[in-house]
Write an enzyme that holds these catalytic residues in place. Structure first.
Site, PDB file in Angstrom:
ATOM      1  N   HIS A 173       0.858  -1.195   0.000  1.00  0.00           N
ATOM      2  CA  HIS A 173       0.000   0.000   0.000  1.00  0.00           C
ATOM      3  C   HIS A 173       0.892   1.243   0.000  1.00  0.00           C
ATOM      4  O   HIS A 173       1.487   1.601   1.008  1.00  0.00           O
ATOM      5  CB  HIS A 173      -0.899  -0.020   1.239  1.00  0.00           C
ATOM      6  CG  HIS A 173      -2.059   0.937   1.176  1.00  0.00           C
ATOM      7  ND1 HIS A 173      -2.109   1.998   0.303  1.00  0.00           N
ATOM      8  CD2 HIS A 173      -3.210   0.987   1.895  1.00  0.00           C
ATOM      9  CE1 HIS A 173      -3.249   2.661   0.492  1.00  0.00           C
ATOM     10  NE2 HIS A 173      -3.934   2.068   1.444  1.00  0.00           N
ATOM     11  N   HIS A 176      -2.867   7.017  -0.874  1.00  0.00           N
ATOM     12  CA  HIS A 176      -3.870   7.607   0.015  1.00  0.00           C
ATOM     13  C   HIS A 176      -3.318   8.305   1.247  1.00  0.00           C
ATOM     14  O   HIS A 176      -3.978   8.372   2.275  1.00  0.00           O
ATOM     15  CB  HIS A 176      -4.887   6.537   0.442  1.00  0.00           C
ATOM     16  CG  HIS A 176      -5.498   5.814  -0.699  1.00  0.00           C
ATOM     17  ND1 HIS A 176      -6.154   4.616  -0.561  1.00  0.00           N
ATOM     18  CD2 HIS A 176      -5.572   6.113  -2.023  1.00  0.00           C
ATOM     19  CE1 HIS A 176      -6.590   4.194  -1.744  1.00  0.00           C
ATOM     20  NE2 HIS A 176      -6.239   5.106  -2.647  1.00  0.00           N
ATOM     21  N   TYR A 178      -0.841   7.485   3.250  1.00  0.00           N
ATOM     22  CA  TYR A 178      -0.266   6.670   4.308  1.00  0.00           C
ATOM     23  C   TYR A 178       1.266   6.686   4.198  1.00  0.00           C
ATOM     24  O   TYR A 178       1.828   7.458   3.428  1.00  0.00           O
ATOM     25  CB  TYR A 178      -0.863   5.269   4.277  1.00  0.00           C
ATOM     26  CG  TYR A 178      -2.349   5.281   4.565  1.00  0.00           C
ATOM     27  CD1 TYR A 178      -2.838   5.746   5.788  1.00  0.00           C
ATOM     28  CD2 TYR A 178      -3.279   4.868   3.606  1.00  0.00           C
ATOM     29  CE1 TYR A 178      -4.206   5.789   6.048  1.00  0.00           C
ATOM     30  CE2 TYR A 178      -4.643   4.903   3.873  1.00  0.00           C
ATOM     31  CZ  TYR A 178      -5.099   5.371   5.089  1.00  0.00           C
ATOM     32  OH  TYR A 178      -6.440   5.417   5.344  1.00  0.00           O
TER      33      TYR A 178
END
Length: 371
Positions: A173, A176, A178
């Site tokens: 990931h 977004h 993060y």
């Protein structure tokens, strides 16, 4: 043309590395927070199994956090470390495989997006490249180089465990707002060492090291998916790359580090990424890197699919015909479906079998259960 003929492109096989999929439909990762203490239970395994039983080609799990004390932003987010949590994930893999599906965990660290107030019993600060939140406000001290290297190894260990448990791929990931995305973005990365700098390529260093470490941990044929986005939760118009040339410079080191599939996260799949071209972010990513790309963004929501072939319906949203045309001409390779699959476990099977009148519309109430 019948619905099944129109949707046929979604149900063509796909292969990369050791990953062989029956079709092009991917379950998008969606945070669910149904794992008390970070332990995914039988209810989580059943949730994913139901999608595997209903023709989802590849399931990407909810974000599951790496072994770091400040990785999670919520108590119910599943861990990807520790004996109990990994046993829970082994159960998930067995259930999905018994149903004939394929599955990849999304490994995650929330960085300074972690709200310390949600952890009143902890004195651990959230962490980020410069200790800044998404508004550029200082919330902690910058990560040391030693801490960064420890985080790289935590990602690698999670990926190694994913392969050991029998997962079919792993997704990193990097989107977004993060942790990894905080290294990419100049608002949250003010470092002046090798992990920062004014140039976007310099700010890919942390992600490159994560990808390289994951590749070393899983070997050459285990697929690595990398999710990235331009937008941030505090700024939907944010751009890491303002034009195709900048996007090419950004993607090149990530691709070279070992990414097999790019998951280009957008809020609406039909929106062009840059002026002068109809290509969306996944389309540009595939064109630039030559690597397979996953498109995502409001697929199957509202009237987009439920009014598949009713003239003039669907408002400004682009329906399945537009999506299939893009898939057919090779703009992208896979289609990730989020909230539509969250509400309706059989969404993919219903699309395949021309049962669109049975589709269940997304409702906020569905977020409260693992249906």
């Amino acid at each position: 043309m019948t619905t099944s003929q129109t949707t046929a492109a979604l149900f063509q096989p796909f292969e990369v590395g050791n990953l062989k999929l029956d079709n092009r439909i991917v379950m998008a990762p969606m945070t669910r927070t149904f794992s008390p203490g970070g332990i995914p239970g039988p209810n989580v395994a059943g949730y994913y199994r139901r999608r595997a039983e209903n023709a989802v080609g590849l399931i990407i799990t909810e974000g599951t956090v790496i072994n770091h004390p400040a990785a999670a932003a919520d108590h119910g987010v599943p861990h990807f470390y520790g004996e109990e949590a990994l046993e829970g994930w082994a159960r998930v893999v067995r259930e999905v495989h018994e149903a004939g599906g394929k599955i990849a965990p999304q490994i995650w660290h929330t960085g300074t997006a972690r709200d310390k107030n949600k952890f009143p019993d902890s004195d651990i600060d959230s962490v980020g490249p410069s200790g800044l939140n998404l508004k550029g406000e200082k919330v902690s001290e910058p990560l040391s180089v030693e801490e960064i290297q420890g985080l790289v190894q935590a990602y690698a260990q999670a990926a190694a465990d994913a392969k050991r448990l029998g997962f079919d791929a792993v997704e990193i990931h990097g989107a977004h707002g993060y942790l990894i995305d905080q290294f990419f973005w100049d608002v949250t990365n003010k470092r002046t060492d090798v992990y920062g700098g004014a140039d976007l390529v310099d700010r890919t260093r942390f992600a490159v090291e994560v990808i390289e470490a994951v590749r070393a941990a899983v070997g050459p044929d285990f697929p690595i998916i990398f999710r990235f986005s331009q937008w941030k939760p505090v700024n939907y118009d944010a751009k890491l790359a303002a034009n195709p040339e900048e996007l090419e410079r950004f993607l090149a080191p990530l691709s070279a580090a070992g990414v097999d599939i790019f998951h280009a996260s957008t809020r609406r799949f039909w929106e062009p990424e840059f002026e002068g071209s109809d290509l969306n972010l996944a389309g540009w990513t595939r064109k630039i890197t030559g690597k397979p790309a996953i498109t995502v963004g409001s697929v199957g929501l509202d009237s987009v699919f439920t009014s598949l072939f009713e003239e003039g319906k669907g408002g400004e949203a682009a329906g399945i015909e537009s999506l299939i045309e893009r898939l057919d001409r090779g703009e992208f390779d896979l289609v990730a479906v989020g909230r539509a699959l969250l509400t309706d476990p059989a969404w993919a099977a219903k699309i395949r079998d021309n049962r669109t009148d049975e589709l269940q519309p997304f409702t906020r109430e569905s977020l409260a259960t693992l249906s």
